[in-house]
Design an enzyme around this catalytic site. Structure first.
Site, short mmCIF file in Angstrom:
data_model
loop_
_atom_site.label_atom_id
_atom_site.label_comp_id
_atom_site.label_asym_id
_atom_site.label_seq_id
_atom_site.Cartn_x
_atom_site.Cartn_y
_atom_site.Cartn_z
N GLU A 16 0.84 -1.21 0.00
CA GLU A 16 0.00 0.00 0.00
C GLU A 16 0.87 1.26 0.00
O GLU A 16 0.55 2.24 -0.68
CB GLU A 16 -0.94 0.00 1.20
CG GLU A 16 -1.89 1.18 1.23
CD GLU A 16 -2.84 1.21 0.04
OE1 GLU A 16 -2.88 2.24 -0.66
OE2 GLU A 16 -3.53 0.21 -0.18
N GLU A 67 0.96 6.62 -6.81
CA GLU A 67 -0.17 7.52 -7.07
C GLU A 67 0.22 8.99 -6.84
O GLU A 67 -0.15 9.86 -7.64
CB GLU A 67 -1.35 7.15 -6.18
CG GLU A 67 -2.02 5.87 -6.61
CD GLU A 67 -3.21 5.50 -5.75
OE1 GLU A 67 -3.45 6.16 -4.71
OE2 GLU A 67 -3.92 4.55 -6.12
#
Length: 117
Positions: free
Chosen positions: A63, A70
């Site tokens: 993550e 991102e």
């Protein structure tokens, strides 16, 4: 020694930023904290308990990498870009695979604890 100290500070800063900016990171840190005592109840051995905690920690690692991808992609452009969208989707897929792996580890450990295998 100074390099190790600076690297530790950078790691802390990165984790703190991810915690503040990403709900998924917060949820996975909570899951990691919950897994610490739960793994000792579910795991049939100390090794299995450590494996269960590591499986959850692995999800957090993936993550964090996905979040970094991102954030970098958003820094490049906020416009809708097909290639960047695919890159973000692949990062998301990596998180999904890590979650499936962790889930499989936990399910197998529960089945083992219940004596089915």
């Amino acid at each position: 020694m100074l390099r190790i100290w600076k690297a530790t500070i950078n790691s802390r800063n990165g984790l703190a930023f991810a915690f503040r900016s990403e709900q998924a990171v917060r949820e996975e840190i909570v899951a990691l904290l919950v897994s610490l005592p739960l793994a000792w109840l579910v795991g049939s051995t100390a090794t299995r308990a450590v494996e269960l905690v590591c499986a959850v920690a692995f999800v957090l690692v993936v993550e964090l990498l996905n979040t970094a991808i991102e954030k970098l992609a958003d820094r490049l452009t906020l416009d809708r870009d097909k290639q960047i969208g695919r890159v973000k989707d692949m990062g998301s897929a990596a998180v999904g695979v890590a979650l499936l792996m962790a889930g499989a580890f936990w399910i197998l450990a529960i089945v083992e604890r219940l004596g089915f295998i």
